[in-house]
Design a protein around this motif. Structure first.
Motif, PDB file in Angstrom:
ATOM      1  N   GLY A 104      -8.961  -4.397  -4.404  1.00  0.00           N
ATOM      2  CA  GLY A 104      -9.192  -3.733  -4.401  1.00  0.00           C
ATOM      3  C   GLY A 104      -8.147  -3.225  -5.414  1.00  0.00           C
ATOM      4  O   GLY A 104      -7.237  -1.976  -5.870  1.00  0.00           O
TER       5      GLY A 104
ATOM      6  N   ILE B  53      -1.806  -3.752  -6.663  1.00  0.00           N
ATOM      7  CA  ILE B  53      -3.075  -5.012  -6.157  1.00  0.00           C
ATOM      8  C   ILE B  53      -3.543  -5.313  -7.147  1.00  0.00           C
ATOM      9  O   ILE B  53      -3.926  -6.578  -7.024  1.00  0.00           O
ATOM     10  CB  ILE B  53      -4.194  -3.681  -5.678  1.00  0.00           C
TER      11      ILE B  53
ATOM     12  N   GLY C 230       1.878  -8.445  -2.190  1.00  0.00           N
ATOM     13  CA  GLY C 230      -0.043  -8.636  -2.533  1.00  0.00           C
ATOM     14  C   GLY C 230       0.058 -10.445  -2.135  1.00  0.00           C
ATOM     15  O   GLY C 230      -0.935 -10.325  -1.381  1.00  0.00           O
TER      16      GLY C 230
ATOM     17  N   THR D 216       0.852  -1.507   0.719  1.00  0.00           N
ATOM     18  CA  THR D 216      -0.106   0.081   0.234  1.00  0.00           C
ATOM     19  C   THR D 216       0.863   1.362   0.753  1.00  0.00           C
ATOM     20  O   THR D 216       0.384   2.551   0.147  1.00  0.00           O
ATOM     21  CB  THR D 216      -1.108  -0.387   1.535  1.00  0.00           C
TER      22      THR D 216
ATOM     23  N   GLY E 133      -8.300  -9.582  -4.277  1.00  0.00           N
ATOM     24  CA  GLY E 133      -7.713  -8.488  -4.248  1.00  0.00           C
ATOM     25  C   GLY E 133      -7.750  -7.658  -5.536  1.00  0.00           C
ATOM     26  O   GLY E 133      -7.386  -6.445  -5.903  1.00  0.00           O
TER      27      GLY E 133
ATOM     28  N   VAL F 206      -8.785  -2.974   0.825  1.00  0.00           N
ATOM     29  CA  VAL F 206      -8.094  -2.542   0.060  1.00  0.00           C
ATOM     30  C   VAL F 206      -7.756  -1.077  -0.637  1.00  0.00           C
ATOM     31  O   VAL F 206      -7.476   0.067  -0.721  1.00  0.00           O
ATOM     32  CB  VAL F 206      -7.264  -3.312  -0.499  1.00  0.00           C
TER      33      VAL F 206
END
Length: 905
Positions: free
Chosen positions: A371, A59, A116, A31, A368, A233
């Motif tokens: 995100g 991401i 990730g 992040t 994910g 996320v």
């Protein structure tokens, strides 16, 4: 799950806390763009969409790699995979400081995204150390590593202000790489991996690991995780920007407020694991969805001014959520998201103890992807509506849909369980085998499929086969349309302000062919592994990515060339679909009708190229989607175009085709096979010979389709090529669909031989027309070429089942009866798919050959002479191996030899 090798409490705690620490640091790196992205946005002057894409790119990588990292962890062990992943992530993070443009930042961001993938490595590793009754708590503690997002938001702003964003990247890179080294030195192999290694048990195959992905509840769980994790996320990335723009907070205040959300959405995950162990995940999921819906409704309400007309005059008042109520509300939202994340991952090791890597990887990947997709959607919604709270409206819609799906699934199961049976419902009904055991199998699986049995075929088989064919055709048509959409879009990019060179334009036209052909190699083997119904659904849905991406990218002339290259590669999803579609349909029909069925599927599917080349020039001239479609682009010579419609126009049809595939298609149980079983085709000589012949027919068709618009425009600039170039693919597609019966009647080998002879003559005609500068002759000759490629496409595919029905009995004499037929069918389908993959490279090489020939000789004639020589080689191979007296197909096609056993079984 219970381990074959026991582990002590000390070993369990070491594995848990090492993994949690590593995951925390990985999440902090993952992040990092939520903070340094603000500085990069200002330096580069990025738009909202460009900023959303930048912070979402890591991401994407982290999400897509989760599935394969989960599988590798099951195969090689977490102690090896986890350190390797962290060290590579550190290297990519350090490389961020070398980026000097938006394009290079995006490339570096892809590498940072490896961080990730750590989540599924840790889940697969940690779950092996604990018994089922303690896995919820253990994985909840591990999931607290999400707090790494808060670590970045607390610390990174201060480092950034003091030393610059480059220092943030350097420090985070060093820390994560060092953690990788420490993990490798201190961690131990998990008990299950040690037991497998000591007993000499081979790791599970890919087919075994992916088997549970056919279950509907796994995909439903993925949607839940799309909200609780993907939404988390997305908000962790978006909130600093939201707070600075809406509330005017500085970067440090915005970072700390966003960190509060990340903190609550992370540390309470351990508590969610405890609650799931104690009360059951169903209750926790209801809490998560119910409270999240209320909180998101509050956040969704935009600042509004009201005027009430009273008897004493207007009364005005306003509603607006201030900064501190906003921070408190998002903190509470994060708390319930953290409970939901723990509840979802409580189920996976309980219901799929031997498939934690694959199932957890899929669920984590979909989450994910949330995100990745959601920040881009947030930016697009903001650009479209101008309302900052639109991001919360989108999340509210997702959570309401998820809660409704979960609730109706549970209620349906409870209605089935009457009386005392209701007390025996499992603790996790949303993942349980709903209704009855039959629901755990893929719906519409055909256990008994005998197309060669005349009675079965007449009473049942023909109806089912045709249903699957007519659902497959429009899905394949859309795949071809998306695959070749660049052939029209590229020709118009310079007119709407994109300053690309001729070489760059040819690369854009060629890359979808390259990626599509490469994907076909993988898609060739997917239907026997996943089932035709599931794979057709997923592969059709994947077309939404390039369709939507094109719609957004063409609206901004400042969109980097790298983005267009990426979208061109994503268009290859459409090209890959052909291999799996043809392999799937090949299983449904008897050999006597297989040629015509494959010709219809491929021919009408190929029609997508022509439909696209006809429809796109029409829809880009009008704002058919209104304000939702965006503003038009101004042409350099005057006028305007809605170029985004070239992508957007396919979206509703893709959604409908995806739903039709899931609801209406079938799987065939006998068609299931592992990659190893299918890989036998690589030892078959005729597989490689047919690759060459099909490259000559289909490779020419798809390559000519991709390059024809641009070639016509360059060779005859005075002609408006976009008005009629669709006719070439139309002729080729219809000739394929309409001539399959010719090969069934006269023999595919003979038809293929004379097709190549005709292509040699017609290619010489194209060369002569270019030399004479005659557009009419050029156009007529190319139409003839397209017609012949369609005929050859049908005839070459008709040859394959006949060839293998003769070769398999010779190569595998131990097989008899149904087993012999099944093996021949399996190899035929795999060869059909694989040859289509190799031939699809024509979509890359033919446009590239034009560009190379023009660059070297100033004319495309050199490329055309090379094509003519290749057709002569194909004609010679067809005669030498198949149609000459003594050739494999000579006697069969002339009725002088009976069909072999596999053909008539």
């Amino acid at each position: 799950m219970s381990s074959d090798i026991s582990s002590t409490t000390a070993e369990q705690q070491r594995a848990l806390w090492l993994s949690t620490t590593a995951f925390t640091l990985c999440f902090a790196v993952w992040t990092i763009f939520s903070i340094i992205g603000l500085e990069i946005k200002q330096e580069l002057g990025l738009s909202e969409f460009q900023y959303g894409l930048l912070i979402a790119t890591p991401i994407l990588t982290g999400s897509l790699t989760r599935l394969i990292l989960g599988v590798w962890t099951e195969r090689f062990g977490g102690r090896l995979v986890f350190p390797a992943q962290m060290i590579l992530t550190g290297a990519a993070t350090w490389a961020l400081t070398w980026a000097d443009s938006y394009a290079t930042f995006l490339i570096a961001a892809l590498g940072v995204g490896l961080a990730g993938g750590s989540f599924i490595i840790g889940v697969a590793y940690v779950s092996k150390w604990f018994p089922a009754e303690r896995q919820g708590t253990a994985l909840g503690i591990f999931g607290m590593g999400n707090v790494g997002a808060a670590v970045t938001k607390f610390l990174a702003p201060f480092v950034l202000v003091a030393f610059g964003w480059e220092a943030v990247a350097h420090i985070w890179a060093v820390v994560i790489a060092l953690m990788g080294v420490v993990f490798f030195l201190v961690a131990r192999d998990d008990p299950a991996f040690r037991a497998r290694r000591e007993k000499g048990i081979a790791p599970p195959s890919l087919a075994q690991q992916f088997a549970p992905l056919k279950k509907l509840q796994v995909w439903r769980f993925s949607i839940y995780y799309f909200f609780v994790f993907g939404g988390f996320v997305a908000l962790a990335l978006w909130l600093p920007h939201y707070l600075t723009e809406v509330y005017g907070a500085d970067v440090r205040m915005a970072g700390m407020a966003a960190a509060a959300f990340s903190l609550s959405a992370s540390i309470f995950r351990a508590y969610g694991g405890v609650l799931s162990d104690r009360f059951g995940a169903r209750t926790v999921m209801y809490w998560t969805f119910g409270f999240s819906a209320v909180l998101l409704f509050m956040l969704s309400y935009p600042p509004t001014d009201y005027v009430i007309r009273s008897k004493d005059g207007p009364i005005t008042f306003s509603t607006e959520m201030d900064l501190w109520p906003f921070i408190i509300t998002t903190f509470v939202l994060g708390f319930f998201m953290s409970l939901g994340k723990a509840a979802i991952y409580k189920h996976i090791p309980v219901y799929y103890p031997n498939h934690v890597g694959a199932v957890g990887g899929l669920v984590g990947m979909i989450g994910g992807l949330g995100g990745f997709i959601l920040p881009i959607a947030f930016g697009a919604l903001l650009d479209l509506t101008g309302v900052y709270t639109s991001c919360f409206v989108l999340l509210l819609v997702i959570v309401v849909v998820s809660m409704g799906w979960m609730h109706f699934s549970i209620r349906a199961m409870e209605r089935q369980a009457q009386g005392p049976a209701l007390d025996r419902l499992p603790s996790f009904p949303e993942l349980a085998e709903i209704h009855d055991p039959e629901r755990t199998r893929m719906p519409r699986t055909l256990d008994d499929w005998r197309p060669e049995d005349p009675q079965f075929w007449a009473e049942k088989g023909r109806r089912i086969a045709r249903r699957n064919l007519w659902i497959s055709i429009p899905a394949l048509l859309l795949a071809f349309a998306v695959w070749m959409v660049w052939s029209v879009v590229v020709a118009r990019l310079p007119a709407i302000g994109f300053e690309f060179t001729t070489g760059q334009l040819f690369w854009l036209a060629a890359l979808p062919g390259l990626s599509g052909a490469t994907l076909r190699i993988f898609y060739s083997f997917m239907v026997p592994i996943f089932g035709g119904r599931l794979w057709t659904t997923l592969s059709t849905a994947s077309l939404l990515l390039p369709a939507l991406g094109i719609g957004y990218a063409v609206q901004n002339p400042d969109t980097p060339y790298l983005i267009f290259l990426t979208l061109a590669l994503l268009c290859g999803f459409g090209g890959g679909n052909f291999a799996s579609s043809m392999a799937n349909i090949a299983f449904f029909f008897p050999k006597a009708e297989k040629g015509n069925a494959l010709a219809l599927n491929a021919g009408l599917g190929n029609l997508g190229v022509s439909v696209m080349q006809f429809l796109v020039p029409v829809v880009i001239t009008a704002g058919v989607f209104g304000a939702m479609g965006g503003a038009p682009q101004q042409l350099s010579e005057g006028g305007q175009l809605w170029m985004q419609n070239a992508g957007f126009v396919w979206v509703p049809f893709i959604v409908l085709a995806t739903a039709a595939a899931w609801l209406g298609m079938h799987d065939i149980a006998d068609a299931r096979a592992s990659f190893r079983e299918q890989a036998i085709i690589f030892t078959r000589k005729h597989n490689w010979l047919m690759c060459i012949l099909y490259t000559g027919t289909f490779g020419s068709f798809i390559g000519f389709s991709a390059g024809f618009p641009l070639l016509t425009k360059l060779a005859f600039p005075e002609v408006n090529a976009l008005n009629f170039v669709f006719l070439g693919p139309l002729v080729g597609a219809l000739s394929r669909a309409g001539t399959g019966w010719v090969s069934d009647r006269f023999g595919g080998g003979r038809v293929t031989f004379w097709t190549f002879a005709g292509m040699i003559v017609v290619t010489f005609g194209v060369i002569s027309a270019l030399g004479a500068g005659s557009f009419i002759a050029f156009f007529v000759a190319f139409m003839a070429l397209f017609f012949l490629t369609g005929v050859g496409n049908a005839s070459t595919f008709q040859m394959i089942p006949i060839i293998m029905s003769r070769e398999v009995p010779r190569l595998m004499p131990e097989l008899q009866g149904a087993e012999l037929r099944r093996q021949a069918d399996r190899e035929s389908a795999a060869i059909i798919a694989f040859t289509s993959a190799i031939a699809a490279y024509g979509a890359f090489f033919i446009p590239k050959a034009y560009g190379t020939s023009i660059a070297m000789m100033g004319s495309p004639v050199g490329a055309l002479w090379a094509f003519l020589v290749f057709y002569a080689i194909c004609m010679g191979l067809t005669w030498a191996y198949y149609t000459r007296r003594g050739g494999l197909l000579h006697d069969i096609e002339r009725g002088q030899s009976p069909m072999p056993e596999a053909q008539t079984a």
